[in-house]
Design a protein around this motif. Structure first.
Motif, short mmCIF file in Angstrom:
data_model
loop_
_atom_site.label_atom_id
_atom_site.label_comp_id
_atom_site.label_asym_id
_atom_site.label_seq_id
_atom_site.Cartn_x
_atom_site.Cartn_y
_atom_site.Cartn_z
N UNK A 255 0.83 -1.22 0.00
CA UNK A 255 0.00 0.00 0.00
C UNK A 255 0.85 1.26 0.00
N UNK A 256 2.17 1.11 -0.04
CA UNK A 256 3.05 2.29 0.03
C UNK A 256 2.78 3.22 -1.14
N UNK A 257 2.74 2.69 -2.35
CA UNK A 257 2.54 3.53 -3.53
C UNK A 257 1.17 4.22 -3.49
N UNK A 258 0.17 3.45 -3.08
CA UNK A 258 -1.17 4.05 -3.01
C UNK A 258 -1.22 5.18 -1.98
N UNK A 259 -0.57 4.98 -0.81
CA UNK A 259 -0.53 6.04 0.21
C UNK A 259 0.25 7.25 -0.30
N UNK A 260 1.31 6.99 -1.07
CA UNK A 260 2.06 8.12 -1.66
C UNK A 260 1.15 8.95 -2.57
N UNK A 261 0.32 8.24 -3.34
CA UNK A 261 -0.59 8.96 -4.23
C UNK A 261 -1.61 9.79 -3.43
N UNK A 262 -2.05 9.23 -2.32
CA UNK A 262 -2.99 9.99 -1.45
C UNK A 262 -2.32 11.28 -0.97
N UNK A 263 -1.05 11.17 -0.54
CA UNK A 263 -0.33 12.38 -0.07
C UNK A 263 -0.20 13.40 -1.18
N UNK A 264 0.06 12.92 -2.39
CA UNK A 264 0.17 13.85 -3.52
C UNK A 264 -1.18 14.55 -3.78
N UNK A 265 -2.26 13.77 -3.75
CA UNK A 265 -3.59 14.36 -3.99
C UNK A 265 -3.97 15.36 -2.89
N UNK A 266 -3.61 15.04 -1.64
CA UNK A 266 -3.90 15.99 -0.54
C UNK A 266 -3.15 17.29 -0.74
N UNK A 267 -1.92 17.23 -1.22
CA UNK A 267 -1.18 18.45 -1.52
C UNK A 267 -1.84 19.25 -2.63
N UNK A 268 -2.29 18.53 -3.69
CA UNK A 268 -2.98 19.23 -4.78
C UNK A 268 -4.28 19.88 -4.28
N UNK A 269 -4.96 19.17 -3.35
CA UNK A 269 -6.21 19.73 -2.79
C UNK A 269 -5.93 21.02 -2.03
N UNK A 270 -4.87 21.03 -1.20
CA UNK A 270 -4.55 22.23 -0.43
C UNK A 270 -4.22 23.40 -1.35
#
Length: 822
Positions: A255-270
């Motif tokens: 799940x590491x890659x998927x969690x990395x993508x979540x972090x990227x999306x959260x940054x884009x959201x901010x």
């Protein structure tokens, strides 16, 4: 700055050149009169900072337009809050001034919380503007005019609502980009959650993880709690461990890659949210001046609401204000004392006080703890509150004036640092008062002249009072000094006032009576607290009986003054009634003379008509006789015609006229009409009409009169007659009550000569009033001095016919029998 609508600002600016700078002395004036407690109470009633800041800015004004505007706004707010038909919008107020100031800089923005606070503030503003738009402008002119100066905020609310939801978070559809980001983020988070749940169940089945374990969140990433011994079995990245070290949190490798993508999306959201908020802030930036004005509007509304709530607590009203230097207060109450006594279920004794152009300075005396200082502080506090724009706890018939300066000297001003004693401090204050007081100054001095040797202190105080009076100043002064009481009694512009004391129960009444000096009741109070009688007697011998009795003499003088003032008032009322009666009778006589002239004129006219008709008949008879050449039959017929005419005009005419007049009265009058007896002021109502007779009810009395003896009057005239009858009846009732309570004997034994003579004076006056023919004065025998003084007085009374000793068996020379004129 205090909120003002533009019209009010223009009015105030017009007065700036003429307005004098007010003087308030001393610097700690508000602490002296405890106005700081009023500020604190208002502060506690405000709901946010801007309202509290208005409370702190509240200050003394001498501009009557500004004062009346502040009073009008508060009075209208009181009515708004207490009207059950009005639903005043009590929304949330937030201080967003710092946030608005920050976004003045290009590129800076309001975060979600700040923007949401602004939105709620604008919503409150919008609700208030809509409220004032729909209430009657003529009933609330000041508040409506103030609201009309605020720019509408509905457009800004809609702009904010486009990006924020009802919880204050940026909406998904605030922009297409944000919607896509959150959609992908939701899908990815769901995928990770499902994958992690599968790994967790397998690890539980393999015994690596506890059965009750669940996924956790560490550093923004989903992890599985596992024992340190099995962390390698699970495989992945260790992000954290528990405080005890018995649990580590592992992010599985799958799940590491998927969690990395979540972090990227959260940054884009901010970043997208920041872009949206920056855009909204740039839309708000041109409206910052209007938004700051809105903040001032809300602050002023909060301030007015606090004043209105406070006014309701103390039953304060908007008084009638005049642009004059004066006081005419009825039922005034000290608000802080009122609130304190309310908690004890006690009532404040209201204060009635008047300062006018001819009675400018009031010198109040009375016993210690009798309310002198409270009275003085009440005047100081209420006048200052008024000129700060606050409603006052007094009666509606009160009239309040405006003063340019208020000086106060109260309390202990002893200063070790300045090497000043209490008395030196008082003298320093008096120096200031003498220099700066004028006809626009209100002075408040407690314990005037105290703090030093009484004789010289009293003399200095009297000299200062004379100068302050010459300056035209107004004021309230408390004192125990006799010379100041005498000065007030004899000096124009200065008046005495007394704090009343119950001599029977030996307790203060806390009531102010203007027009007479008060007594300190030092001996009586000393006896009440139990001071040994020998001490009191020794003190009496030291100062002398005359000094001890001085207060009693003052009471006697004041009682005599009130007696003769009442006498003069009754005489003035009687003279007024007499003048009204004379004017009424003069009017009636003028009417009679006018009617007489009209009747005489009419009689003359009728006589001329009758003479002309008689001449015509006579000439016609002569002509017939001539034409018939004195024929016997024709002559006889002509004479018969002449006799018939004589009978027609002689007895029948008066009867006919009377019948016509009677018929006219009967045609006009009807049962229930208001009538008065001709030549009198007695009025009544018609009960019955029978031919030429009419039955009239006058109060409880019924009488039957000739219909020609009454005349119809209007209902207004009937009311006036009723008032006169009531007034006369009231006077009769007073005399009747006096008659019922009057006794024909008076006992003077035990009185001093001056007291006895005074008592006889009142006794003889009452005897004459009730019409007593004979009265008896019991004075005893003794040395004969009292008997001689009484008879000397009786010899000067015009209504006394004679006086003599009583019969020997009924008291002899110990009783004087007085015969009065009938």
């Amino acid at each position: 700055m205090r909120w003002q609508n533009s019209n009010a600002c223009l009015l105030l600016l017009q007065d700036l050149d003429d307005e004098e700078v007010p003087m308030i002395f001393p610097e700690n004036f508000e602490h002296k009169i405890d106005f700081v407690s009023i500020r604190q109470q208002l502060n506690d009633l405000c709901s946010f900072l801007l309202g509290q800041e208005e409370v702190e800015r509240m200050c003394f004004s001498t501009n009557i337009r500004e004062i009346e505007l502040m009073l009008d706004e508060t009075e209208e707010m009181c009515r708004v809050l207490t009207d059950p038909a009005l639903d005043f919008p009590a929304g949330a107020f937030y201080d967003v001034r710092e946030d608005l100031a920050r976004i003045r800089v290009e590129g800076l923005f309001l975060d979600e919380k700040q923007l949401f606070s602004l939105r709620k503030t604008l919503e409150s503003t919008h609700a208030l503007l809509e409220f004032f738009k729909h209430i009657p402008n003529e009933n609330y002119p000041s508040l409506c005019a103030m609201a009309q100066q605020v720019q509408p905020v509905g457009g800004l609310i809609r702009e904010i609502d486009r990006v924020l939801d009802k919880f204050g978070r940026v909406k998904d559809n605030a922009s297409p980009e944000l919607a896509n980001i959150r959609k992908e983020l939701l899908v990815t988070q769901s995928s990770v959650s499902r994958l992690l749940t599968g790994i967790l169940r397998q690890a539980q089945a393999d015994g690596y993880v506890e059965k009750d374990a669940s996924p956790a969140l560490r550093e923004g990433r989903l992890v599985i709690p596992v024992s340190p011994a099995y962390k390698r079995k699970l495989g992945g990245i260790v992000h954290d461990e528990s405080a005890t070290g018995k649990t580590v949190f592992v992010e599985p490798a799958r799940v590491v890659e998927a969690n990395n993508r979540i972090r990227e999306l959260e940054g884009e959201e901010r970043r997208e949210i920041m872009r949206i908020l920056t855009h909204v802030s740039s839309l708000l930036r041109p409206h910052i001046p209007d938004l700051l004005a809105t903040q001032l509007f809300l602050g002023h509304i909060d301030f007015l609401r606090a004043k209105a709530k406070w006014a309701e607590r103390v039953n304060a009203i908007r008084p009638h204000v005049v642009d004059e230097n004066m006081l005419q207060w009825v039922g005034a109450k000290h608000p802080l004392l009122l609130l304190a006594l309310q908690k004890q279920n006690k009532q404040v004794v209201p204060l009635d006080i008047t300062l006018s152009s001819n009675k400018r300075i009031l010198v109040i005396s009375g016993p210690n703890a009798g309310g002198k200082s409270v009275c003085l502080k009440t005047v100081a506090l209420l006048q200052y509150m008024l000129q700060c724009g606050m409603p006052l706890p007094l009666q509606e018939e009160s009239v309040v004036g405006i003063f340019s300066d208020i000086f106060i000297d109260i309390g202990d001003e002893q200063s070790i640092e300045d090497d000043l004693s209490t008395y030196s401090s008082h003298l320093r204050n008096m120096k200031y008062f003498l220099r700066y007081s004028s006809e626009k100054t209100l002075l408040l001095i407690d314990e005037f002249g105290g703090g030093t040797e009484p004789q010289i202190g009293g003399a200095i105080a009297e000299s200062i009072l004379a100068k302050l009076n010459a300056n035209g100043a107004y004021g309230v002064i408390t004192t125990h000094y006799t010379n100041l009481k005498l000065f007030a009694e004899d000096t124009e512009g200065v008046e005495n006032g007394a704090m009343l004391y119950d001599r029977h129960n030996m307790q203060p009444l806390f009531q102010l009576e203007i027009g007479r000096p008060g007594s300190s009741f030092a001996v009586e109070i000393a006896r009440k607290i139990g001071l040994p009688e020998q001490i009191i007697q020794a003190a009496t011998e030291i100062v002398g009986t005359e000094q001890v009795d001085y207060d009693k003499y003052l009471q006697d003088i004041a009682r005599d003054k009130r007696y003769w003032e009442n006498k003069r008032q009754k005489i003035r009322q009687q003279e007024k009634k007499l003048e009204e009666t004379i004017a009424r009778y003069e009017g009636e006589m003028n009417t009679i003379h006018k009617t007489r002239k009209e009747l005489i004129s009419q009689a003359k006219k009728e006589a001329m008509d009758l003479l002309q008709q008689s001449n015509a008949v006579i000439e016609n008879t002569i002509r017939k006789i001539k034409e018939s050449q004195a024929d016997k039959e024709n002559t006889k017929a002509a004479r018969q015609d002449l006799e018939a005419f004589k009978e027609k005009i002689a007895p029948a005419r008066p009867v006919k006229v009377l019948k016509q007049k009677t018929q006219k009265v009967q045609d006009v009058l009807k049962v229930g009409d208001s009538v008065t007896i001709k030549g009198q002021s007695i009025a009544g109502h018609v009960l019955d009409i029978q031919g030429k007779k009419v039955t009239v009810a006058m109060g409880q009395l019924k009488t039957t009169l000739s219909i020609t003896d009454v005349e119809k009057i209007s209902h207004n005239q009937m009311r006036k007659q009723g008032k006169m009858t009531t007034s006369a009846r009231s006077g009769s009732d007073d005399i009747r009550r006096t008659k019922l309570s009057f006794k024909q004997d008076i006992d003077l034994r035990g009185m001093r000569v001056d007291e006895a003579v005074q008592a006889v004076m009142y006794f003889i006056d009452d005897a004459v009033m009730v019409g007593a023919g004979t009265v008896r004065v019991l004075h005893g025998t003794g040395t004969g001095a009292l008997r001689q003084a009484i008879r000397q007085y009786l010899s000067t009374v015009a209504s006394v016919k004679s006086y003599r000793d009583e019969h020997i068996q009924l008291g002899g020379v110990g009783i004087t029998v007085v015969e009065l004129d009938d």
